[in-house]
Design a protein around this motif. Sequence first.
Motif, PDB file in Angstrom:
ATOM      1  N   PRO A  54       0.807  -1.225   0.000  1.00  7.91           N
ATOM      2  CA  PRO A  54       0.000   0.000   0.000  1.00  7.91           C
ATOM      3  C   PRO A  54       0.838   1.272   0.000  1.00  7.91           C
ATOM      4  CG  PRO A  54      -0.956  -1.608   1.485  1.00  7.91           C
ATOM      5  CD  PRO A  54       0.350  -2.189   1.011  1.00  7.91           C
ATOM      6  N   ALA A  55       1.946   1.271   0.739  1.00  5.91           N
ATOM      7  CA  ALA A  55       2.812   2.454   0.771  1.00  5.91           C
ATOM      8  C   ALA A  55       3.438   2.699  -0.596  1.00  5.91           C
ATOM      9  CB  ALA A  55       3.898   2.290   1.831  1.00  5.91           C
ATOM     10  N   PHE A  56       3.874   1.621  -1.254  1.00  7.26           N
ATOM     11  CA  PHE A  56       4.447   1.751  -2.599  1.00  7.26           C
ATOM     12  C   PHE A  56       3.398   2.290  -3.561  1.00  7.26           C
ATOM     13  CE2 PHE A  56       5.259   0.172  -6.887  1.00  7.26           C
ATOM     14  CZ  PHE A  56       6.588   0.546  -7.075  1.00  7.26           C
ATOM     15  N   GLY A  57       2.150   1.844  -3.392  1.00  5.17           N
ATOM     16  CA  GLY A  57       1.066   2.305  -4.257  1.00  5.17           C
ATOM     17  C   GLY A  57       0.917   3.811  -4.214  1.00  5.17           C
ATOM     18  N   ILE A  58       0.971   4.381  -2.998  1.00  5.68           N
ATOM     19  CA  ILE A  58       0.836   5.828  -2.852  1.00  5.68           C
ATOM     20  C   ILE A  58       2.076   6.556  -3.373  1.00  5.68           C
ATOM     21  CG2 ILE A  58       0.634   7.715  -1.190  1.00  5.68           C
ATOM     22  CD1 ILE A  58      -1.019   5.840   0.562  1.00  5.68           C
ATOM     23  N   ILE A  59       3.264   6.078  -2.981  1.00  7.65           N
ATOM     24  CA  ILE A  59       4.517   6.757  -3.341  1.00  7.65           C
ATOM     25  C   ILE A  59       4.755   6.717  -4.850  1.00  7.65           C
ATOM     26  CG2 ILE A  59       7.032   6.703  -3.116  1.00  7.65           C
ATOM     27  CD1 ILE A  59       6.587   5.604  -0.260  1.00  7.65           C
ATOM     28  N   PHE A  60       4.623   5.534  -5.459  1.00  7.34           N
ATOM     29  CA  PHE A  60       4.881   5.396  -6.891  1.00  7.34           C
ATOM     30  C   PHE A  60       3.886   6.213  -7.714  1.00  7.34           C
ATOM     31  CE2 PHE A  60       4.294   3.190 -10.995  1.00  7.34           C
ATOM     32  CZ  PHE A  60       5.600   3.244 -11.468  1.00  7.34           C
ATOM     33  N   THR A  61       2.605   6.150  -7.318  1.00  6.16           N
ATOM     34  CA  THR A  61       1.585   6.904  -8.048  1.00  6.16           C
ATOM     35  C   THR A  61       1.828   8.405  -7.934  1.00  6.16           C
ATOM     36  OG1 THR A  61      -0.016   5.155  -7.553  1.00  6.16           O
ATOM     37  CG2 THR A  61      -0.900   7.240  -8.345  1.00  6.16           C
ATOM     38  N   THR A  62       2.223   8.855  -6.752  1.00  5.72           N
ATOM     39  CA  THR A  62       2.506  10.283  -6.551  1.00  5.72           C
ATOM     40  C   THR A  62       3.683  10.732  -7.409  1.00  5.72           C
ATOM     41  OG1 THR A  62       1.679  10.190  -4.273  1.00  5.72           O
ATOM     42  CG2 THR A  62       3.092  12.053  -4.857  1.00  5.72           C
ATOM     43  N   ILE A  63       4.763   9.938  -7.413  1.00  8.43           N
ATOM     44  CA  ILE A  63       5.945  10.272  -8.215  1.00  8.43           C
ATOM     45  C   ILE A  63       5.584  10.305  -9.699  1.00  8.43           C
ATOM     46  CG2 ILE A  63       8.210   9.434  -8.981  1.00  8.43           C
ATOM     47  CD1 ILE A  63       8.644   8.377  -6.140  1.00  8.43           C
ATOM     48  N   LEU A  64       4.765   9.334 -10.133  1.00  8.91           N
ATOM     49  CA  LEU A  64       4.377   9.278 -11.541  1.00  8.91           C
ATOM     50  C   LEU A  64       3.581  10.527 -11.933  1.00  8.91           C
ATOM     51  CD1 LEU A  64       3.242   6.290 -13.607  1.00  8.91           C
ATOM     52  CD2 LEU A  64       1.749   8.270 -13.553  1.00  8.91           C
ATOM     53  N   TYR A  65       2.612  10.922 -11.097  1.00  9.42           N
ATOM     54  CA  TYR A  65       1.812  12.116 -11.418  1.00  9.42           C
ATOM     55  C   TYR A  65       2.661  13.384 -11.367  1.00  9.42           C
ATOM     56  CZ  TYR A  65      -2.876  10.150 -11.895  1.00  9.42           C
ATOM     57  OH  TYR A  65      -3.983   9.493 -12.362  1.00  9.42           O
ATOM     58  N   LEU A  66       3.648  13.417 -10.485  1.00  6.31           N
ATOM     59  CA  LEU A  66       4.554  14.571 -10.455  1.00  6.31           C
ATOM     60  C   LEU A  66       5.389  14.634 -11.729  1.00  6.31           C
ATOM     61  CD1 LEU A  66       5.809  14.498  -6.746  1.00  6.31           C
ATOM     62  CD2 LEU A  66       4.359  16.247  -7.787  1.00  6.31           C
ATOM     63  N   ALA A  67       5.820  13.455 -12.219  1.00  8.64           N
ATOM     64  CA  ALA A  67       6.659  13.413 -13.420  1.00  8.64           C
ATOM     65  C   ALA A  67       5.880  13.822 -14.664  1.00  8.64           C
ATOM     66  CB  ALA A  67       7.249  12.011 -13.599  1.00  8.64           C
ATOM     67  N   ILE A  68       4.662  13.264 -14.836  1.00  9.35           N
ATOM     68  CA  ILE A  68       3.873  13.616 -16.019  1.00  9.35           C
ATOM     69  C   ILE A  68       3.114  14.922 -15.795  1.00  9.35           C
ATOM     70  CG2 ILE A  68       3.601  11.194 -16.656  1.00  9.35           C
ATOM     71  CD1 ILE A  68       0.680  11.387 -15.731  1.00  9.35           C
ATOM     72  N   GLY A  69       3.301  15.510 -14.622  1.00  6.70           N
ATOM     73  CA  GLY A  69       2.637  16.758 -14.278  1.00  6.70           C
ATOM     74  C   GLY A  69       3.603  17.914 -14.110  1.00  6.70           C
ATOM     75  N   PRO A  70       3.666  18.501 -12.913  1.00  2.53           N
ATOM     76  CA  PRO A  70       4.372  19.781 -12.725  1.00  2.53           C
ATOM     77  C   PRO A  70       5.889  19.736 -12.824  1.00  2.53           C
ATOM     78  CG  PRO A  70       3.588  18.944 -10.618  1.00  2.53           C
ATOM     79  CD  PRO A  70       2.988  18.062 -11.669  1.00  2.53           C
ATOM     80  N   LEU A  71       6.503  18.571 -12.653  1.00  2.00           N
ATOM     81  CA  LEU A  71       7.965  18.537 -12.683  1.00  2.00           C
ATOM     82  C   LEU A  71       8.535  18.543 -14.102  1.00  2.00           C
ATOM     83  CD1 LEU A  71       8.902  16.077  -9.780  1.00  2.00           C
ATOM     84  CD2 LEU A  71       8.824  18.582  -9.769  1.00  2.00           C
ATOM     85  N   PHE A  72       7.895  17.812 -15.015  1.00  2.00           N
ATOM     86  CA  PHE A  72       8.480  17.671 -16.345  1.00  2.00           C
ATOM     87  C   PHE A  72       7.500  17.923 -17.493  1.00  2.00           C
ATOM     88  CE2 PHE A  72      10.998  14.511 -13.745  1.00  2.00           C
ATOM     89  CZ  PHE A  72      12.032  15.383 -13.509  1.00  2.00           C
ATOM     90  N   ALA A  73       6.448  17.101 -17.588  1.00  2.00           N
ATOM     91  CA  ALA A  73       5.590  17.144 -18.775  1.00  2.00           C
ATOM     92  C   ALA A  73       4.826  18.455 -18.923  1.00  2.00           C
ATOM     93  CB  ALA A  73       4.613  15.964 -18.759  1.00  2.00           C
ATOM     94  N   MET A  74       4.262  18.970 -17.831  1.00  2.00           N
ATOM     95  CA  MET A  74       3.515  20.231 -17.925  1.00  2.00           C
ATOM     96  C   MET A  74       4.410  21.413 -18.288  1.00  2.00           C
ATOM     97  SD  MET A  74       0.747  19.582 -14.880  1.00  2.00           S
ATOM     98  CE  MET A  74       0.814  21.271 -14.334  1.00  2.00           C
ATOM     99  N   PRO A  75       5.550  21.604 -17.601  1.00  2.00           N
ATOM    100  CA  PRO A  75       6.438  22.698 -18.021  1.00  2.00           C
ATOM    101  C   PRO A  75       6.921  22.540 -19.454  1.00  2.00           C
ATOM    102  CG  PRO A  75       7.049  21.916 -15.842  1.00  2.00           C
ATOM    103  CD  PRO A  75       6.026  20.951 -16.383  1.00  2.00           C
TER     104      PRO A  75
END
Length: 451
Positions: A80-101
Amino acid sequence: MSNKVPFSFIVVIGFMLFALFFGAGNLIFPAMLGQSAGSNIWSANAGFLVTGVGLPLLGVLAFGFSGKEDLQSLASRVHPAFGIIFTTILYLAIGPLFAMPRTGSVSFEIGVKPFLSENPGHLPLIIFTVIFFTITCFFSLNPAKIVDLVGKVLTPIKLTFIGILVVVAVVNPIGKFEAPSEAYTTHSFFKGFQEGYLTMDTLASFVFGIIIINAIKEKGAKTNRQIITICAKATAIAAVILALIYSALSYMGASSVSELGRLDNGGTVLAEVSNYYFGSYGGILLGLMITVACLTTSVGLVTSCSSFFHKLFPRVSYKLIAVILSAFSAVVANFGLTELIAISVPVLTAIYPLAIVLIALTFLHPLFKGRSEVYQVSLLFTFIVSLFDGLNAAGFKIAAVNDLFTSILPMYGVGLGWVVPAIVGGLIGLGITFLRTNDNTNRNTSRKLIK
């Protein structure tokens, strides 16, 4: 009884998949790969197609195969912890950290920069990104049909223009292939394989998979077998289109070096090639289409990421999260496209193998009966190696570790050293489950004898 889904619908789903994956940013990486690979273009392009086309579509299939409703529940098979951490990192990557900018940076590189003076300074990029992400935020806060309409109208026009551009470039190439850059002199296939990480499409496939599977279910597909069959046919259609366009763009980039020289990034390559063939009017048309395409992509990313983080932190409103993500993306976009890509490489190098292994284990899930130990040990061993790959990509090379991994891990020198550890980790995890099962059986037998 499941309903028969018409082939026309499968074609529609195939084109939907293509449209989801083929954002404006995906135009720039094949063109840049071609410039760098030169005469080794075809082996490099083959590697790029594996991670830029094959793996993302396998990700969609894996999601349908799993039967899960979202990425977090799929990743929670590990823990369950991996589920939250991995999903959060993935959304950050395809979101505000890389893909959106990147949507803002690509728009500026193709739509504005070619028409500025040679050294315009930072002010034009600042002004453009503020305007770009203000519009993004507005549409994200006020979802409107006009965004969908623009996307639906623009995509065919954009593809038509890009199609004309690559056909002209193939029929009447700018020049001959030059010698490859140093990075592509040897092991060009594996270099292309890693370049495919930059599309981030394998990460995004976990999110897009939800959209595709739900669309198939709504059409009347009932059984898991029918869903997978339809999904497989649709992904095959998308794969053919993506592979053809990526290959043509790579060829275009490779043939442009002799005349245009080696350029900083794929956005500049597209702009310069368009200007070479069609003059300033072609550059203006391409710039406008790419900018609006990037804008619709940006709105979609802000909307999906804001929804996820609002679900994760329900006390924070969706609107506030959308404003924060838009503002943050505007700041990050000012690093510039070349710098933004350079920053993303180490992170993607570290997390991409985890996504690949998760996809593989999802397909193998029935064979090891979903035992969490198999997921855990396999992904742990994968991450240990991919972490140091990421550090190497960032320039933080630890000689002792690299020497050790080079001596014991096949393909470590070409960025695939994590493959064998992932397999070994899975087998060790399977062994642990057998030991635990036998231990529990022995304990139960002993208790029965005592009684």
